[in-house]
Design a protein around this motif. Structure first.
Motif, short mmCIF file in Angstrom:
data_model
loop_
_atom_site.label_atom_id
_atom_site.label_comp_id
_atom_site.label_asym_id
_atom_site.label_seq_id
_atom_site.Cartn_x
_atom_site.Cartn_y
_atom_site.Cartn_z
N ALA A 1 0.79 -1.27 0.07
CA ALA A 1 -0.09 -0.01 -0.07
C ALA A 1 1.08 1.25 -0.05
N SER B 1 2.01 3.21 -5.45
CA SER B 1 1.76 2.25 -6.67
C SER B 1 0.43 1.50 -6.06
N ARG C 1 10.25 9.31 0.07
CA ARG C 1 11.18 9.52 -0.83
C ARG C 1 10.82 10.68 -1.79
N MET D 1 9.18 13.63 -3.81
CA MET D 1 8.94 15.09 -3.42
C MET D 1 8.24 15.86 -4.56
N GLY E 1 7.16 -2.80 -3.91
CA GLY E 1 8.63 -2.23 -3.82
C GLY E 1 9.71 -3.13 -4.56
N GLY F 1 5.10 -0.43 -10.42
CA GLY F 1 5.72 0.59 -9.44
C GLY F 1 7.08 0.16 -9.32
N PRO G 1 16.92 8.40 -8.40
CA PRO G 1 15.49 9.26 -8.17
C PRO G 1 16.06 10.60 -8.61
N GLY H 1 13.08 12.95 -10.53
CA GLY H 1 11.75 12.60 -9.62
C GLY H 1 10.89 11.76 -10.48
N GLY I 1 10.30 8.22 -10.42
CA GLY I 1 9.75 6.70 -9.77
C GLY I 1 8.33 6.67 -9.40
N SER J 1 5.75 8.73 -9.74
CA SER J 1 4.99 8.88 -10.75
C SER J 1 4.70 7.96 -11.80
#
Ligand SMILES: Cc1cc2nc3c(=O)[nH]c(=O)nc-3n(C[C@H](O)[C@H](O)[C@H](O)COP(=O)(O)OP(=O)(O)OC[C@H]3O[C@@H](n4cnc5c(N)ncnc54)[C@H](O)[C@@H]3O)c2cc1C
Length: 433
Positions: free
Chosen positions: A14, A17, A47, A49, A167, A322, A330, A333, A335, A337
């Motif tokens: 949860a 994604s 993580r 932002m 993950g 995901g 990263p 920015g 991942g 999204s």
């Protein structure tokens, strides 16, 4: 409380994604879903932002944007500097002809997750916690093709569709026997100083004199980023809190799990622009870290799952979304999204598969097409992040005059609107090919 013994769709994880997948399925009228997570609410590390434009469009399509927009800050531009001098920038407002959201929405991942959780709660969908999946086996005692999904608690849930949103170390992916590899075969690639990234949420003794509100500074093969939290999502309402991100110079060795104030200050002084330095000899407006609210360390790896969709033996269907399906640096920015878009695009596909199964015309092609297009998008993002790392790493690896020539070219092309638009388009996710 015990888990439901049976469900059509089990979402494992949860994070952003998994939550987005539940929202998307519900939006399509698929309500026989169970979503589980191994940890308690709010414990997933914050993580991300920024949310990119294409993801804002996707979140809007499942009715989840109205609560996010007011709490985030709309970032119109992202600058990249080399030391104290400007290198390139992108202008998201140039995306206005292509999207209702010509900006990146800056807010912490925890706030994004909290909004999605609240929406699910409102829809009557609960996240079952803490329930950790340990294995997946085809069911032996059902007529339908289903999985017995076993939990650490010993409980078993029967599920026809299992969505792995668990993950980068996905148990679902491992249980499905799906390889997770660098798409360029660079498994042992040396990312140099970019091999480790630290994040720290900090307050400062005085506001930094940054040329732009959102800028990445690269210097000597390192990078730093300092982004202020939007007030409504700040961990401290009495002062401005910044998300500080930095690479870790390779010679420093392994960074601590939760870097302390001295460690972060040292990175800020050595890897950041002069305007972030605490040394009055190089910064006329020196600033220091006053307080650390949270910090963590991450390792850089690029990997994409070989397949996003499979049957395992005679079980049901396994789908990956995901970070379970793709991870990368990263920088940029991207991942979360990308993961949210995987999830939201899966909703209608799974709904169509359920419908066609009921009619006896189910075909794997639906999943194969979805998986192929999502995988292609992940490969494109991995390539983008590798290019960005290459620009920063060039300072360590390339002959100095060549570096200066490369940067001169970047500065030159970066002056043209078409280039800024192209960059914004690529970062926004609207350019997914
Ligand atoms: C330093 C850094 C900065 C980043 N910045 C950005 C950014 O600005 N923008 C952006 O878009 N992305 C960013 N990312 C990437 C982003 O954080 C991830 O892509 C995102 O968190 C992935 O979401 P997810 O839901 O797929 O996985 P996760 O967030 O990892 O969530 C997985 C969930 O699954 C649960 N889980 C794991 N195993 C099990 C199990 N066996 N059983 C049950 N539950 C399980 C976990 O508890 C967790 O809650 C950044 C990443 C890093 C490292």
């Amino acid at each position: 409380m015990s888990l439901p013994p049976r469900t059509a769709v089990l979402i494992v994880g949860a994070g952003p994604s998994g939550l987005a997948a539940a929202l998307s399925l519900n939006h399509r009228g698929v309500n026989d879903i169970v979503i589980v997570d191994a940890i308690l609410a709010g414990e997933n590390s914050s993580r991300a932002m920024v949310i990119q434009a294409a993801t804002l469009e996707a979140l809007n399509s499942v009715g989840c944007l109205d609560k996010l927009l007011p709490i985030g800050e709309k970032a119109q531009a992202l600058f990249m500097n080399h030391g104290s001098s400007y290198l390139i920038s992108t202008d998201f407002s140039l995306l206005a002809p292509y999207t209702k959201y010509p900006f990146g929405l800056v807010l912490p991942q925890t706030a994004t997750e909290a909004v999605m959780l609240e929406k699910l709660d409102h829809l009557g969908i609960k996240v079952w916690r803490p329930f950790k999946v340990v294995s997946l086996m085809p069911s032996q005692d059902t007529e339908e093709q289903m999985f017995d999904v076993r939990f650490e608690s010993g409980e078993i849930v029967k599920a026809k569709y299992v969505i792995g949103a668990d993950g980068a170390n996905s148990v679902v992916r491992q249980e499905a026997g799906i390889a997770f590899k660098d798409p360029n075969g660079d498994e042992k690639h040396d990312y140099g100083n970019l091999s480790q990234i630290i994040l720290g949420d900090v307050s400062l003794t005085s506001p930094p004199q940054l040329a732009a509100r959102f800028s990445i500074t690269s210097y000597d093969g390192n990078f730093t980023l300092m982004a202020p939290f939007p007030a409504s999502t700040s961990p401290d309402t009495s002062r401005t809190v910044y998300r500080f991100a930095s690479s870790v110079p390779a010679e420093d060795g392994t960074a601590p799990h939760a870097p302390n104030i001295e460690y972060l200050q040292s990175l800020m002084d050595r890897c950041g622009p002069h305007s972030l330095s605490s040394d009055p000899a190089i910064n006329p407006h020196p600033t220091r870290i006053e307080k650390v609210y949270w910090s963590s360390r991450y390792r850089t790896r690029s990997a994409v799952a070989e397949r996003y969709f499979t049957h395992k033996l005679d079980g049901g269907v396994i789908l990956l979304i995901g970070d379970a399906a793709h991870i990368h640096s990263p920088i940029g920015g991207q991942g979360m999204s990308l993961g949210i878009r995987d999830a939201i695009s899966l909703g209608p596909v799974l709904k169509a598969h359920i419908g066609s199964t009921a009619e006896g015309t189910a075909s794997d092609k639906l999943f194969e097409d979805w998986a192929a297009s999502r995988r292609k998008r992940a490969l494109s993002v991995v390539a983008l992040t590798k290019q960005a790392m290459g620009i920063i790493n060039a300072q360590r690896k390339m002959w100095a005059p060549l570096v200066w020539c490369t940067y001169a070219v970047l500065r030159f092309v970066g002056r043209f609107t078409f280039f800024k638009r192209m960059l914004a388009y690529r970062l926004s996710g609207l350019a997914e090919i």
